[in-house]
Structure formats: structure tokens, C-alpha cells
Design an enzyme around this catalytic site. Structure first.
Site, mmCIF file in Angstrom:
data_model
loop_
_atom_site.group_PDB
_atom_site.id
_atom_site.type_symbol
_atom_site.label_atom_id
_atom_site.label_comp_id
_atom_site.label_asym_id
_atom_site.label_seq_id
_atom_site.Cartn_x
_atom_site.Cartn_y
_atom_site.Cartn_z
ATOM 1 C CE LYS A 172 -1.698 3.023 1.934
ATOM 2 N NZ LYS A 172 -1.454 4.428 1.513
ATOM 3 C CB SER A 225 4.598 10.501 10.280
ATOM 4 O OG SER A 225 3.277 10.007 10.280
ATOM 5 C CB CYS A 280 13.349 9.244 7.252
ATOM 6 S SG CYS A 280 14.322 8.001 6.444
HETATM 7 P P1 NAD Z 1 2.599 9.204 6.761
HETATM 8 O O1 NAD Z 1 2.781 8.609 8.103
HETATM 9 O O2 NAD Z 1 1.655 10.332 6.607
HETATM 10 O O3 NAD Z 1 2.112 8.080 5.732
HETATM 11 C C1 NAD Z 1 2.785 6.835 5.595
HETATM 12 C C2 NAD Z 1 1.795 5.797 5.106
HETATM 13 O O4 NAD Z 1 0.752 5.659 6.073
HETATM 14 C C3 NAD Z 1 1.114 6.152 3.792
HETATM 15 O O5 NAD Z 1 0.978 4.987 3.021
HETATM 16 C C4 NAD Z 1 -0.235 6.691 4.236
HETATM 17 O O6 NAD Z 1 -1.254 6.473 3.278
HETATM 18 C C5 NAD Z 1 -0.523 5.888 5.485
HETATM 19 N N1 NAD Z 1 -1.330 6.620 6.451
HETATM 20 C C6 NAD Z 1 -1.412 7.970 6.622
HETATM 21 N N2 NAD Z 1 -2.263 8.263 7.628
HETATM 22 C C7 NAD Z 1 -2.721 7.083 8.099
HETATM 23 C C8 NAD Z 1 -3.621 6.728 9.147
HETATM 24 N N3 NAD Z 1 -4.211 7.657 9.893
HETATM 25 N N4 NAD Z 1 -3.849 5.427 9.370
HETATM 26 C C9 NAD Z 1 -3.255 4.480 8.624
HETATM 27 N N5 NAD Z 1 -2.407 4.762 7.614
HETATM 28 C C10 NAD Z 1 -2.128 6.042 7.356
HETATM 29 O O7 NAD Z 1 4.044 9.606 6.232
HETATM 30 P P2 NAD Z 1 4.422 10.393 4.904
HETATM 31 O O8 NAD Z 1 4.054 11.839 5.087
HETATM 32 O O9 NAD Z 1 3.957 9.671 3.707
HETATM 33 O O10 NAD Z 1 6.017 10.242 4.926
HETATM 34 C C11 NAD Z 1 6.852 11.080 5.656
HETATM 35 C C12 NAD Z 1 7.185 10.503 7.007
HETATM 36 O O11 NAD Z 1 7.786 9.231 6.855
HETATM 37 C C13 NAD Z 1 8.191 11.332 7.774
HETATM 38 O O12 NAD Z 1 7.794 11.365 9.112
HETATM 39 C C14 NAD Z 1 9.486 10.567 7.614
HETATM 40 O O13 NAD Z 1 10.446 10.766 8.625
HETATM 41 C C15 NAD Z 1 8.984 9.180 7.618
HETATM 42 N N6 NAD Z 1 9.942 8.281 6.995
HETATM 43 C C16 NAD Z 1 10.649 7.455 7.814
HETATM 44 C C17 NAD Z 1 11.585 6.605 7.270
HETATM 45 C C18 NAD Z 1 12.377 5.696 8.140
HETATM 46 O O14 NAD Z 1 13.024 4.845 7.597
HETATM 47 N N7 NAD Z 1 12.340 5.823 9.442
HETATM 48 C C19 NAD Z 1 11.802 6.587 5.884
HETATM 49 C C20 NAD Z 1 11.053 7.428 5.087
HETATM 50 C C21 NAD Z 1 10.118 8.277 5.658
#
Ligand code: NAD
Length: 495
Positions: A172, A225, A280
Site C-alpha cells: 500500500k 511518520s 527521514c
Molecule cells: P505518513 O505517516 O503520513 O504516511 C505513511 C503511510 O501511512 C502512507 O501509506 C499513508 O497512506 C498511510 N497513512 C497515513 N495516515 C494514516 C492513518 N491515519 N492510518 C493508517 N495509515 C495512514 O508519512 P508520509 O508523510 O507519507 O512520509 C513522511 C514521514 O515518513 C516522515 O515522518 C518521515 O520521517 C517518515 N519516513 C521514515 C523513514 C524511516 O526509515 N524511518 C523513511 C522514510 C520516511
């Protein structure tokens, strides 16, 4: 309006009862819609993965490895095409998009070594005529949920190892830039992966919850996140699944007075503003040890960012593209204004920069005099904003980094080997760079943070992924005719 649909059992699928808008961040144009899966559609994808599982796990290891060798070749051959897809929906510059594909290829190369990776252990003669060996077997259907910022690399972090281990997957991807995941699934199939082994469903919380609640999904890998990572971990583990949920970050780069300050300034600019800070592993806090170091570094960073070329990712002249959405751009900008209100000094104010475009552009900002307790320090901003925290000693720097709730990556810049070694020992962070600002481990190691940057036990890709995506079984065997048998109601002893 073009519609981006799911990819289930090798086919486009989904009635698209609900859709989301996908933008070109460089123009602000609504370019396509993406289907947002219903629970029934996710269940269909999970059923396809479940149906494909017996044949895939029974496929010989060499045949499985062949898929990865071919995939590696296809990814390299189609890197530009894939990079263009990433840039059109994410906004990052083409060279950066190509860079994430190269890093993702490392995961494919690692997976191609699956014959070696899946080896078990064997102990001969643990008792007279008794041998023991261990097996690694797939966990089953894996749910893979990925963020917007690496639409190729992060799906490859998960899918390559999961599939190599004999699992089948429902991916997803982020609904903000969903096209690359579908292209990836098609490339896997072109490389010989049977239909149904990798399925892609697009969507939001509805789709994610359907994955987390399905009894047929045995393991969940999540990257995104921190608040969502924590909730994914809680819900999926409450449902009895194996979970690794990687979260957000606030990465500190510590600069010692003896560092090569020009090199450190170059590293800080690259790591803070590359990909518009939407990494990240981006450096978001510069920890300068001593005021002299701070003053010199700030001057050097400010001088370097003056010439940064911000523009559409498709323009080869651009070094930094737009942010992912208008809302995100405005939120990032609000941190810069907020920092000034909290008493920090905005040395470079990127929010004042005008862009002749409806795209989601923002200039880069540099903020001095930042302290814990300010929002610009405490929050993960995920944009081109670099905060400078001044400390007076190495010990104070370590204390600062170790007290932060995030612990994804960190780096130290110094010429002193002893200081660097001590930093490795002292620092409580998952990935550490020594004069390397973005220490993303090469594919043969695993990636992951500590504290609020990762929920679960396993880091992602590399050796830990083989543990995560397999279950071990231990077999103890004895063969009749070679050892005497007798009745013994005592607990089996090897003595
Ligand atoms: P996000 O958490 O908004 O979304 C990530 C995924 O979760 C997406 O597929 C999204 O559709 C889904 N999602 C969003 N809200 C949700 C909910 N309420 N319930 C269930 N699923 C949900 O993150 P983003 O904005 O797409 O990406 C950026 C974030 O990802 C930053 O915080 C970054 O630090 C983090 N990140 C971390 C790493 C790591 O390896 N630690 C790597 C890349 C990005």
C-alpha cells in the site's frame, strides 16, 4: 482525468468508488486521480496474495533468485523512466530520483543472494544418532505500507526481502505519489515474478486498516511518520502480527571545533536541503560545539545556500524541487515564522523567497539560536529548514542528541579518531555517520532507528529483514536401525 488503479493478481483492478487527487508539485496541477481501496478491494488483494503463496514458496531458490537478477537489470535499464515517474508526482529532482532507485537496487542485489541468506544450521550427533537442523520458512502474506518520500526505494526495502524469503505481498504505497509502485509491480512481473506474489492497493486509512485487521496477513512492514507508525504497531501487534514500524526523525549533525568546516558546511547543505528536506535521514539540526565553530559554520552554510537553484525537478539545472503538497509547504513555512516568535534567529528566511509558479516551492531556511522546547527543534518539520543548536562541549552535544525523542540517524564531523570512536560508543541512535552526513547503510546491513523512530524489534532490509520475513523451525531427527531404541519416560536428555 487519468485514474491510477490497483494492481491485483497481475491486473489493473478496482472500481474506484472513492478517489484521491495526485498533483504535479512543480506546477500545482491536479494531474490524475488515484483509486482509494475499499476493505473489499484490499481483501481481494490479500486473497490473491494468499492464493499465490503455495506455489511461490515451493519455487526453487535458484528460480526465485533469477527474478531478482532480472529485476536488477530492468531497474537499471529503466532507471530514467522510473525516475521521471517519481519526479512527476513527488517533485524531487531527476538525479535524486535516480539516486533512490540506485539505493533500492542494492536491496534487490541483496535479495538475489537468497540461497545463502536462507541457509539454516545443522548440528550433527547432538545425542547418539540424533541430529538437529533449523529451517527458515516464509511467514506468509506480508503487508507493506510506505511513505511518499521514497516511492521506489522504500517499497524495494520491503518487497525484495519479503519476496526472496518466499512470502507474497500486498503493498500500500502513499496515495500522494502512487504510480511508481504500480510500475515496480509490473517490472517484478516482467522479471518473472508470478502474478499475485506482489499486489498493489492504493488508499488511505481504510486500506491500511483492512491490511492490519486481516487474519490472512501475517506480518506488517510500515515506514512513515511517528504517530502513524506507533498506531500501526499497536493495532497490528494487537492482532497478533509481526510488525516493524519505522517512524520519523530529527537527525543531528554534530560539528566539533577540529572538523573540516568547509567539508562540514557542504555536508550540512546537502543533507539538510537535498530532496527539500523530505528525507527521514535529512540533517535537520546542526549541533555546533563552541561559538567559534557555530559562527564559522553558519557563515559558510549561509554563503552556500545563496546560490542553490530551486526549480522543477525535471530541469537539469535544479538542485532542489518543490515540496509534496501545498499544505505541507505552508506548514513547513509556519515553523520558520514560529521560530522567530520563539526567540530564535532566522539567518536565512526561505519563506520570503518568491516563485513564479503555482508549484509547491519553498526556499531554504537556516535558523540559529535554537533550543529544545522550541517547536522548530521539537517537531519533525520534514522540509528545507536547518536549525542550529549551540553547545559548549562534546558532552553537551551527546546529551542533547540522546535526549531527543527521535533516534534515526546522527553524524559527527571531526578530525579526531578518538572523539569519533567515543561518539560511536556514547550515542544512542540507530545509524551513525563519521564525517558522513546521511549514513544510510548499504544494502548488506539493516536500516533502522531507536526510540520513537522505530516500533518493533527488527530493522528493515539487510540481514534483519531475513529474520523478520521468515519463521524458523528446528528439526530433531533420528533414523531407525542405526541406534538402539528403548522405552524411557524421562525428559529427553542428550547426555
Ligand atoms: P505518513 O505517516 O503520513 O504516511 C505513511 C503511510 O501511512 C502512507 O501509506 C499513508 O497512506 C498511510 N497513512 C497515513 N495516515 C494514516 C492513518 N491515519 N492510518 C493508517 N495509515 C495512514 O508519512 P508520509 O508523510 O507519507 O512520509 C513522511 C514521514 O515518513 C516522515 O515522518 C518521515 O520521517 C517518515 N519516513 C521514515 C523513514 C524511516 O526509515 N524511518 C523513511 C522514510 C520516511
Amino acid at each position: 482525468m487519468p485514474l491510477i488503479r490497483h494492481h491485483i493478481a497481475g491486473h489493473e483492478a478496482g472500481a474506484a468508488e472513492r478517489t484521491g487527487a495526485v498533483y504535479d508539485p512543480a506546477t500545482g496541477e491536479h494531474r490524475s486521480d488515484v483509486a482509494l481501496a475499499t476493505t473489499a478491494e484490499v481483501d481481494e488483494a490479500i486473497a490473491a496474495a494468499k492464493a499465490a503463496l503455495p506455489a511461490w514458496r515451493a519455487t526453487g531458490l535458484i528460480r526465485r533468485a533469477d527474478v531478482f537478477f532480472r529485476l536488477r537489470h530492468l531497474l537499471a535499464e529503466r532507471r530514467d523512466e522510473l525516475a521521471a515517474i517519481v519526479t512527476s508526482e513527488h517533485g524531487k529532482v531527476l538525479s535524486d530520483a535516480a539516486g533512490e532507485i540506485s539505493r533500492g537496487i542494492e536491496n534487490v542485489e541483496f535479495a538475489a543472494g537468497l540461497v545463502h541468506l536462507l541457509k539454516g544450521e545443522h548440528s550433527e550427533q547432538v545425542s547418539r544418532g540424533v541430529d538437529v537442523h533449523s529451517l527458515r520458512q516464509p511467514v506468509g502474506v506480508v503487508g507493506a505500507i510506505t511513505p511518499f518520500n521514497f516511492p521506489v526505494m522504500v517499497p524495494l526495502w520491503m518487497t525484495a526481502s519479503a519476496i526472496a524469503c518466499g512470502n507474497t505481498v500486498v503493498l500500500k504505497p502513499s496515495e500522494k505519489d502512487p504510480s511508481a509502485a504500480v510500475t515496480l509491480a509490473r517490472l517484478y512481473e516482467e522479471a518473472g515474478l508470478p502474478a499475485g506474489v506482489l499486489n498493489v492497493v492504493h488508499g488511505d486509512k481504510v486500506a491500511v486498516d483492512a491490511i492490519l485487521d486481516s487474519p490472512d496477513v501475517r506480518a506488517v512492514s510500515f515506514v512513515g511518520s511517528t504517530p502513524i507508525a506507533r498506531s500501526i504497531y499497536q493495532r497490528a501487534s494487537a492482532n497478533g502480527k509481526r510488525v516493524q514500524a519505522l517512524g520519523g526523525a530529527k537527525n543531528h549533525m554534530v560539528v566539533m571545533p577540529d572538523a573540516d568546516l568547509d567539508g562540514a558546511a557542504n555536508a550540512a547543505v546537502s543533507a539538510a536541503y537535498g530532496s527539500a528536506g523530505e528525507r527521514c535521514m535529512a540533517v535537520s539540526v546542526l549541533v555546533a560545539v563552541g561559538d567559534e565553530t557555530a559562527d564559522a559554520l553558519i557563515a559558510k552554510v549561509a554563503e552556500r545556500v545563496e546560490g542553490l537553484r530551486i526549480g522543477p525537478g525535471t530541469d537539469p539545472e535544479s538542485e532542489m524541487g518543490p515540496l509534496i503538497t501545498r499544505e505541507h509547504r505552508d506548514k513547513v513555512a509556519s515553523y520558520v515564522a514560529g521560530a522567530a516568535a520563539e526567540g530564535a534567529t532566522v539567518v536565512v528566511d526561505g519563506t520570503a523567497k518568491a516563485f513564479d509558479s503555482d508549484g509547491f516551492f519553498l526556499g531554504v531556511s537556516l535558523v540559529d539560536g535554537v533550543r529544545p522546547g522550541m517547536k522548530v527543534y521539537d517537531d519533525e518539520i520534514f522540509g528545507p529548514v536547518l536549525a542550529v543548536v549551540r553547545v559548549s562541549s562534546y558532552a553537551e552535544a551527546v546529551e542533547l542528541v540522546n535526549a531527543n525523542r527521535y533516534a534515526n540517524g546522527t553524524a559527527i564531523f571531526t578530525r579526531d579518531g578518538g572523539t569519533a570512536r567515543q561518539f560511536e560508543f556514547d550515542i544512542e541512535v540507530g545509524m551513525v555517520g563519521v564525517n558522513v552526513p546521511i549514513p544510510v547503510p548499504v544494502g548488506a546491513y539493516s536500516f533502522g532507528g531507536w526510540r520513537d523512530s522505530l516500533f518493533g524489534d527488527s530493522h528493515i532490509y539487510g540481514p534483519e529483514s531475513i529474520h523478520f520475513y521468515t519463521r524458523t523451525k528446528v528439526v530433531t531427527s533420528r533414523w531407525p536401525g542405526h541406534t538402539p531404541s528403548q522405552i524411557d519416560l524421562g525428559f529427553p536428555s542428550n547426555h
